[in-house]
Design a protein around this motif. Structure first.
Motif, PDB file in Angstrom:
ATOM      1  N   GLY A  68       0.813  -1.205   0.000  1.00 54.13           N
ATOM      2  CA  GLY A  68       0.000   0.000   0.000  1.00 54.13           C
ATOM      3  C   GLY A  68       0.843   1.249   0.000  1.00 54.13           C
ATOM      4  O   GLY A  68       2.053   1.204   0.112  1.00 54.13           O
ATOM      5  N   GLU A  69       0.191   2.410  -0.114  1.00 52.96           N
ATOM      6  CA  GLU A  69       0.897   3.672  -0.090  1.00 52.96           C
ATOM      7  C   GLU A  69       0.653   4.364   1.243  1.00 52.96           C
ATOM      8  O   GLU A  69      -0.432   4.292   1.808  1.00 52.96           O
ATOM      9  CB  GLU A  69       0.427   4.565  -1.240  1.00 52.96           C
ATOM     10  CG  GLU A  69       0.834   4.030  -2.592  1.00 52.96           C
ATOM     11  CD  GLU A  69       0.573   5.042  -3.678  1.00 52.96           C
ATOM     12  OE1 GLU A  69       0.435   6.228  -3.370  1.00 52.96           O
ATOM     13  OE2 GLU A  69       0.525   4.647  -4.839  1.00 52.96           O
ATOM     14  N   THR A  70       1.647   5.022   1.734  1.00 56.49           N
ATOM     15  CA  THR A  70       1.521   5.752   2.984  1.00 56.49           C
ATOM     16  C   THR A  70       1.980   7.182   2.780  1.00 56.49           C
ATOM     17  O   THR A  70       2.755   7.499   1.879  1.00 56.49           O
ATOM     18  CB  THR A  70       2.380   5.114   4.097  1.00 56.49           C
ATOM     19  OG1 THR A  70       3.748   5.096   3.665  1.00 56.49           O
ATOM     20  CG2 THR A  70       1.927   3.691   4.373  1.00 56.49           C
ATOM     21  N   SER A  71       1.500   8.062   3.622  1.00 54.66           N
ATOM     22  CA  SER A  71       1.918   9.462   3.564  1.00 54.66           C
ATOM     23  C   SER A  71       3.237   9.623   4.300  1.00 54.66           C
ATOM     24  O   SER A  71       3.763   8.683   4.880  1.00 54.66           O
ATOM     25  CB  SER A  71       0.836  10.341   4.213  1.00 54.66           C
ATOM     26  OG  SER A  71       0.727  10.016   5.585  1.00 54.66           O
ATOM     27  N   LYS A  72       3.776  10.842   4.304  1.00 53.78           N
ATOM     28  CA  LYS A  72       5.053  11.087   4.956  1.00 53.78           C
ATOM     29  C   LYS A  72       4.968  10.832   6.453  1.00 53.78           C
ATOM     30  O   LYS A  72       5.953  10.509   7.098  1.00 53.78           O
ATOM     31  CB  LYS A  72       5.494  12.529   4.695  1.00 53.78           C
ATOM     32  CG  LYS A  72       5.921  12.758   3.246  1.00 53.78           C
ATOM     33  CD  LYS A  72       6.390  14.181   3.040  1.00 53.78           C
ATOM     34  CE  LYS A  72       6.853  14.401   1.607  1.00 53.78           C
ATOM     35  NZ  LYS A  72       7.308  15.793   1.383  1.00 53.78           N
ATOM     36  N   SER A  73       3.772  10.987   7.014  1.00 52.41           N
ATOM     37  CA  SER A  73       3.611  10.746   8.441  1.00 52.41           C
ATOM     38  C   SER A  73       3.534   9.268   8.765  1.00 52.41           C
ATOM     39  O   SER A  73       3.503   8.892   9.924  1.00 52.41           O
ATOM     40  CB  SER A  73       2.338  11.447   8.938  1.00 52.41           C
ATOM     41  OG  SER A  73       1.201  10.897   8.290  1.00 52.41           O
ATOM     42  N   GLY A  74       3.489   8.427   7.739  1.00 50.85           N
ATOM     43  CA  GLY A  74       3.449   6.985   7.958  1.00 50.85           C
ATOM     44  C   GLY A  74       2.049   6.411   7.978  1.00 50.85           C
ATOM     45  O   GLY A  74       1.876   5.211   8.101  1.00 50.85           O
ATOM     46  N   THR A  75       0.996   7.258   7.896  1.00 52.73           N
ATOM     47  CA  THR A  75      -0.377   6.771   7.915  1.00 52.73           C
ATOM     48  C   THR A  75      -0.813   6.380   6.505  1.00 52.73           C
ATOM     49  O   THR A  75      -0.396   7.000   5.523  1.00 52.73           O
ATOM     50  CB  THR A  75      -1.326   7.864   8.452  1.00 52.73           C
ATOM     51  OG1 THR A  75      -1.207   9.027   7.630  1.00 52.73           O
ATOM     52  CG2 THR A  75      -0.977   8.205   9.891  1.00 52.73           C
ATOM     53  N   SER A  76      -1.659   5.376   6.419  1.00 53.39           N
ATOM     54  CA  SER A  76      -2.123   4.899   5.120  1.00 53.39           C
ATOM     55  C   SER A  76      -3.021   5.931   4.457  1.00 53.39           C
ATOM     56  O   SER A  76      -3.827   6.589   5.118  1.00 53.39           O
ATOM     57  CB  SER A  76      -2.874   3.586   5.284  1.00 53.39           C
ATOM     58  OG  SER A  76      -2.021   2.592   5.773  1.00 53.39           O
ATOM     59  N   LYS A  77      -2.906   6.051   3.157  1.00 56.22           N
ATOM     60  CA  LYS A  77      -3.760   6.959   2.400  1.00 56.22           C
ATOM     61  C   LYS A  77      -5.061   6.253   2.032  1.00 56.22           C
ATOM     62  O   LYS A  77      -5.080   5.054   1.780  1.00 56.22           O
ATOM     63  CB  LYS A  77      -3.049   7.413   1.129  1.00 56.22           C
ATOM     64  CG  LYS A  77      -1.837   8.297   1.387  1.00 56.22           C
ATOM     65  CD  LYS A  77      -1.201   8.743   0.076  1.00 56.22           C
ATOM     66  CE  LYS A  77       0.003   9.630   0.332  1.00 56.22           C
ATOM     67  NZ  LYS A  77       0.648  10.061  -0.926  1.00 56.22           N
TER      68      LYS A  77
END
Length: 497
Positions: A68-77
């Motif tokens: 999956g893809e995550t944002s810079k904060s590490g949370t999933s988009k």
């Protein structure tokens, strides 16, 4: 969260002849980045097991198998965020339309960044009925949920006309959000609606059409979602091209994220549509096989100003044709040609059997002994009893008689012996010609492998080809062994080479 920095409130909606304020697209999201699958929740869940075993496993969960893809904060988009990233990225993006979990998996496996659902295809696949408004909201949401759960890429759902008034539109949008859709298409057709490229299209009034989009925006806000709203108008065929442009501007003013005019009839109309609010993404619909819109390649569409492109009928169309051809072959006493069928191993790989087996190993117990034997050792401590049982088993195995069966050997009329000597080293050419004169199949099979020939051409079942080969021993290549018509009228010919 808005797709762009366009201030829809500042655009004057009462007079569309006045110039409109435009702003550059925002870059709220960073460019898409595939993350290491070790950061995924599914991997972390497995981390309670030994590191060595988890390290080798391919996660079976389709949403985590690709990473999956995550944002810079590490949370999933969210799926919507992934779609918005795509809309803000350069170039035009192609999205084939799927209709079930398997077709969606194939789209993702082929490398596409997103896909659509097609009401036309879902109505055909799920109900076996035409897209004339017979399929319901509940059936579309249920099918959509199965599709979004099968893939990791964002999916834009076909919300038809919202299935009623503004309140129905809100329920539809909220249902699509819960089903996991990244975007939803809402159109302005009357009920019952139908495919936009078919005859007799009718649309609701301007006021009701705009109100549907406003209801969709409200449903998104109330849900705390950022689902992408794609506003579609069918007024090009129902009224005029000018009406379609008017409604597109009104949809943008209401807050739509993407604009879509279905059944545009020329390149000039496509260019004219893209000139409406150039910074609002436009969707093109390349209806295959004879729709009203010209079929253009992605480069041409990008130059015109389109951002996303739908291919609504490719998958359902080729599926229908492939099934028809396969059924014709089976009806004629044959199987479909080998080249048209994936192997069983390929099917298992596509469906995820191998990934499932690998993950299953993580949860396998280490003790392979039977429960009864463990009980006699661990509970009662009677190890001597187990030893006696093992000795009896060993003695029993020694007493077993192993029978060696010698396979039958074929002796040809020329004295040849075995599958690969004499007549058996020759090849058979099998040719199937349709009753219309078309060539349906032509294959060559080693004479030593006759046992498998009926798997390819079942009509040869019951024919004693071995006897025919014996009679043809010593004959030159090209001798015709068989020539007959099967029950479907196809001509079956077998030659010795």
């Amino acid at each position: 969260m808005k797709l762009s920095g366009i201030n829809h409130e500042s655009i004057i909606s009462s007079s569309f002849s006045k110039p409109h304020k435009t702003h550059t697209l925002s870059s709220s999201f960073s460019s898409a980045k595939v993350t290491n699958f070790k950061t995924l929740p599914s991997f972390q869940k497995l981390s309670t097991h030994s590191h060595q075993s988890v390290k080798k496993v391919f996660i079976f969960n389709p949403k985590s198998s690709i990473g999956g893809e995550t944002s810079k904060s590490g949370t999933s988009k969210t799926p919507a965020q992934l779609l918005r990233n795509l809309l803000e990225s350069p170039g035009v993006h192609q999205g084939p339309a799927c209709y079930d979990g398997l077709s969606a998996k194939l789209v993702e496996k082929a490398g596409f960044d997103f896909c659509f659902t097609s009401g036309f295809s879902i109505s055909a696949a799920r109900l076996g009925l035409p897209d004339v408004g017979l399929i319901s909201y509940g059936e579309m949401v249920d099918q959509g949920r199965q599709i979004t759960e099968a893939v990791s890429i964002p999916v834009i759902g076909d919300g038809d006309n919202g299935y009623g008034n503004g309140m129905n539109v809100k329920r539809t949008v909220k249902g699509f959000i819960k089903a996991g859709f990244a975007g939803i298409i809402i159109e302005d057709q009357v009920s019952p609606k139908a495919c936009g490229h078919t005859q007799g299209r009718k649309v609701v009034s301007r006021e009701e059409a705009v109100m549907r989009i406003k209801a969709a925006i409200d449903a998104r806000r109330e849900s705390g979602s950022d689902i992408v709203i794609v506003a579609r108008t069918d007024s090009r065929q129902a009224v005029s091209f000018e009406e379609a442009l008017w409604r597109s501007r009104a949809f943008a003013d209401a807050g739509a994220d993407v604009l879509f005019v279905d059944a545009l009839a020329s390149r000039e109309e496509m260019r004219g549509f893209c000139e409406v609010y150039p910074l609002v993404p436009k969707m093109a619909n390349m209806l295959e096989g004879g729709g009203k819109t010209p079929i253009l390649n992605p480069t041409e569409l990008e130059q015109m100003g389109f951002k996303i492109v739908a291919y609504p009928l490719s998958l359902i169309g080729v599926s229908v044709r492939a099934m028809q051809d396969a059924l014709t072959a089976i009806k004629g006493g044959r199987l479909p040609p080998p080249g048209s069928l994936p192997s069983f191993e390929e099917l298992k790989e596509t469906l995820g059997f191998n990934a499932y087996y690998e993950e299953e190993k993580v949860y396998a117990t280490r003790d392979s002994q039977s429960f009864s034997q463990r009980a006699s050792i661990d509970i009662y401590g009677n190890q001597e009893r187990t030893k006696d049982a093992n000795e009896e088993r060993d003695q029993s195995e020694q007493d077993n008689v192993v029978e060696v069966v010698t396979p039958e050997v074929y002796y040809g009329a020329d004295g040849s012996k075995g599958r690969f000597s004499g007549i058996w080293s020759r090849q058979l050419r099998v040719k199937v010609t349709g009753k219309d004169g078309s060539e349906k199949l032509e294959i060559r099979i080693p004479a030593g492998f006759l046992d498998g020939i009926t798997n390819v051409v079942p009509a040869l079942g019951g024919v004693n080809i071995k006897s025919l080969l014996d009679d043809a021993a010593g004959e030159p290549g090209g001798k015709k062994l068989l020539d007959f018509n099967d029950t479907m009228g196809d001509r079956i010919q077998v030659f010795l080479e």
